[in-house]
Design a protein around this motif. Structure first.
Motif, PDB file in Angstrom:
ATOM      1  N   ARG A  69       0.924  -1.175  -0.048  1.00 44.80           N
ATOM      2  CA  ARG A  69       0.278   0.112   0.083  1.00 44.80           C
ATOM      3  C   ARG A  69       0.869   1.570  -0.028  1.00 44.80           C
ATOM      4  NH1 ARG A  69      -5.241   2.372   1.597  1.00 44.80           N
ATOM      5  NH2 ARG A  69      -6.133  -0.447   1.133  1.00 44.80           N
ATOM      6  N   GLY A  83      -7.119   2.615  -2.631  1.00 41.71           N
ATOM      7  CA  GLY A  83      -8.704   2.920  -1.995  1.00 41.71           C
ATOM      8  C   GLY A  83      -8.980   2.036  -1.025  1.00 41.71           C
ATOM      9  N   ASP A  84     -10.050   1.877  -0.619  1.00 47.26           N
ATOM     10  CA  ASP A  84     -10.637   1.227   0.354  1.00 47.26           C
ATOM     11  C   ASP A  84     -11.279  -0.596  -0.078  1.00 47.26           C
ATOM     12  OD1 ASP A  84     -12.640   2.038  -0.197  1.00 47.26           O
ATOM     13  OD2 ASP A  84     -13.453   2.825   1.269  1.00 47.26           O
ATOM     14  N   MET A  85     -10.929  -1.278  -1.608  1.00 44.90           N
ATOM     15  CA  MET A  85     -11.946  -2.023  -1.704  1.00 44.90           C
ATOM     16  C   MET A  85     -10.697  -3.396  -1.177  1.00 44.90           C
ATOM     17  SD  MET A  85     -14.359  -2.256  -3.283  1.00 44.90           S
ATOM     18  CE  MET A  85     -14.908  -2.977  -3.716  1.00 44.90           C
ATOM     19  N   GLU A  89      -6.907  -5.274   0.184  1.00 48.13           N
ATOM     20  CA  GLU A  89      -5.146  -4.458   0.396  1.00 48.13           C
ATOM     21  C   GLU A  89      -4.709  -5.638  -0.751  1.00 48.13           C
ATOM     22  OE1 GLU A  89      -3.646  -3.184   2.576  1.00 48.13           O
ATOM     23  OE2 GLU A  89      -5.615  -2.194   3.733  1.00 48.13           O
ATOM     24  N   ARG A  92      -0.594  -8.204  -1.907  1.00 47.78           N
ATOM     25  CA  ARG A  92       0.393  -8.372  -1.479  1.00 47.78           C
ATOM     26  C   ARG A  92       1.240  -8.562  -3.396  1.00 47.78           C
ATOM     27  NH1 ARG A  92      -1.223  -6.548   2.390  1.00 47.78           N
ATOM     28  NH2 ARG A  92      -1.581  -7.383   4.270  1.00 47.78           N
ATOM     29  N   SER A 132      -6.354 -16.422  -4.500  1.00 48.01           N
ATOM     30  CA  SER A 132      -7.324 -15.079  -3.643  1.00 48.01           C
ATOM     31  C   SER A 132      -8.966 -15.204  -3.032  1.00 48.01           C
ATOM     32  CB  SER A 132      -6.799 -13.767  -4.454  1.00 48.01           C
ATOM     33  OG  SER A 132      -6.949 -14.468  -5.797  1.00 48.01           O
ATOM     34  N   THR A 133      -8.608 -15.550  -1.921  1.00 44.48           N
ATOM     35  CA  THR A 133     -10.503 -16.150  -2.220  1.00 44.48           C
ATOM     36  C   THR A 133     -10.979 -15.259  -0.860  1.00 44.48           C
ATOM     37  OG1 THR A 133      -8.623 -17.388   0.457  1.00 44.48           O
ATOM     38  CG2 THR A 133     -10.214 -19.088  -1.713  1.00 44.48           C
ATOM     39  N   ALA A 134     -10.558 -13.882  -0.544  1.00 42.15           N
ATOM     40  CA  ALA A 134     -10.849 -13.587   0.537  1.00 42.15           C
ATOM     41  C   ALA A 134     -10.656 -11.997  -0.240  1.00 42.15           C
ATOM     42  CB  ALA A 134     -10.259 -13.600   2.029  1.00 42.15           C
ATOM     43  N   ASP A 135      -9.968 -11.372   1.403  1.00 42.73           N
ATOM     44  CA  ASP A 135     -10.013  -9.260   0.919  1.00 42.73           C
ATOM     45  C   ASP A 135      -8.501  -9.023   0.555  1.00 42.73           C
ATOM     46  OD1 ASP A 135     -12.456  -8.197   2.376  1.00 42.73           O
ATOM     47  OD2 ASP A 135     -11.747 -10.059   3.741  1.00 42.73           O
ATOM     48  N   LEU A 136      -8.313  -9.854  -0.063  1.00 41.93           N
ATOM     49  CA  LEU A 136      -6.542  -9.724  -0.733  1.00 41.93           C
ATOM     50  C   LEU A 136      -6.713  -9.844  -2.160  1.00 41.93           C
ATOM     51  CD1 LEU A 136      -4.566 -11.411   2.566  1.00 41.93           C
ATOM     52  CD2 LEU A 136      -4.752  -9.169   1.896  1.00 41.93           C
ATOM     53  N   TYR A 196      -3.047 -10.564  -5.368  1.00 39.48           N
ATOM     54  CA  TYR A 196      -2.296 -10.684  -5.121  1.00 39.48           C
ATOM     55  C   TYR A 196      -1.822 -10.255  -7.146  1.00 39.48           C
ATOM     56  CZ  TYR A 196      -2.528 -13.223  -1.302  1.00 39.48           C
ATOM     57  OH  TYR A 196      -2.631 -13.634   0.528  1.00 39.48           O
TER      58      TYR A 196
END
Lengths: 102, 206
Positions: free
Chosen positions: B82, B93-95, B97, B99, B166-170, B172
């Protein structure tokens, strides 16, 4: 969703964990192919609102710890033909994780 | 008069055939309300759609070339993505994170989203249709080496394949290895070596 402030993580990097094998109803972020499988915590990502509740217009609170879990491909697929060192990493929420039994 | 068209040969499905789905109806209603209440204008919505649709891998190539040429930036890009992106005026932004996973002589990374189509859109634009296909999503977890080979990626022996789901809030993105012969190249010239697929892991810059 960005990170939230939440509870301390139950698991630490290096720890062995098992993904719960409970059946999933509706929106689910633990893919079927890792359920019941044992892997290793690589990273604790922090806490995020639970998308499995957000999907139903609930606030998704308390926030869930999210982990990067590393699995050996040969553990996931009995007929895996690649290298025994090949790995798969999946982000898994804490409410799907149990301490490993083996 | 016989009016014959070869529909079987030339047929292309209309994008908007059939009745609207409940979600389409909902989207339509919310959009109209937002416009009616003066929260957004149709021009702003249209502008945002254009902005997203014209996004491509240029930003991804730019940050990768910077990481290849600036070791200090590379460390930040790997450890605090970030902040590293913010230092290049890229606001994630806020959508979600971001990696970064680094390819090494021992590890080749490849990105997928088995559950849907999570993708680092901000840096790469919209995902290619194959990335969203059931075939890519299901085969890449199960037989990544076969899939990579079909993309033309031949991995030397001893290289481990690491698949990231990428199953979640990150989100890649891969940091590929810099081709050896480009060691002294400036970042602008390096960008031409960095394809979209090399940042997903289905190609290797040469």
């Amino acid at each position: 969703m960005t990170m939230q402030t939440g509870a301390a993580p139950k698991f630490q990097p290096g720890e062995r964990v098992r993904v719960d094998s409970r059946p999933a109803l509706g929106h689910c972020r633990a893919p079927l192919f890792i359920r019941g499988q044992t892997g290793t915590v690589v990273t604790v990502h922090g806490t995020f609102r639970d998308p499995e509740r957000l999907a139903y217009h609930q606030p998704g609170l308390p926030p869930q710890n999210l982990y990067k879990i590393r699995f050996k491909q040969t553990d996931l697929w009995l007929d895996y033909t690649g290298s025994p060192n090949d790995e798969l990493e999946v982000d898994v929420y804490e409410n799907w994780l149990l301490p490993a039994t083996n | 008069m016989h009016d014959h068209h070869d529909h079987d040969l030339t047929f292309q499905a209309d994008h908007d055939t059939g009745p609207a789905s409940p979600y389409e109806v909902l989207e339509h209603a919310i959009r109209e309300l937002l416009v009616e209440k003066g929260v957004l204008t149709n021009a702003e919505i249209s502008e945002h759609i254009d902005k997203m649709a014209t996004r491509n891998e240029t930003l991804g190539a730019k940050v990768t070339a910077r990481a290849w040429t600036d070791p200090e930036f590379k460390q930040r890009y790997l450890n605090d993505t970030r902040a590293a992106l913010a230092s290049m005026d890229i606001d994630i932004g806020d959508m979600a994170e971001y990696r970064v996973v680094e390819n090494t002589p021992r590890i080749h990374n490849v990105i997928i989203c088995t559950l849907c189509s999570c993708y680092p859109k901000l840096l790469l634009g919209y995902p290619p249709s194959w990335y969203k296909s059931v075939t890519y999503r299901s085969r890449t977890v199960r037989e990544p080496r076969a899939v990579l080979q079909e993309f033309g990626v031949e991995l030397p022996d001893g290289v481990e394949v690491r698949v990231h789901d990428s199953t979640a809030d990150l989100r890649y993105i891969v940091l590929p290895m810099q081709p050896e012969e480009t060691t002294d190249w400036p970042a602008e010239k390096l960008m031409a070596k960095i394809s979209r697929d090399s940042l997903i892991g289905t190609s290797i810059p040469t």
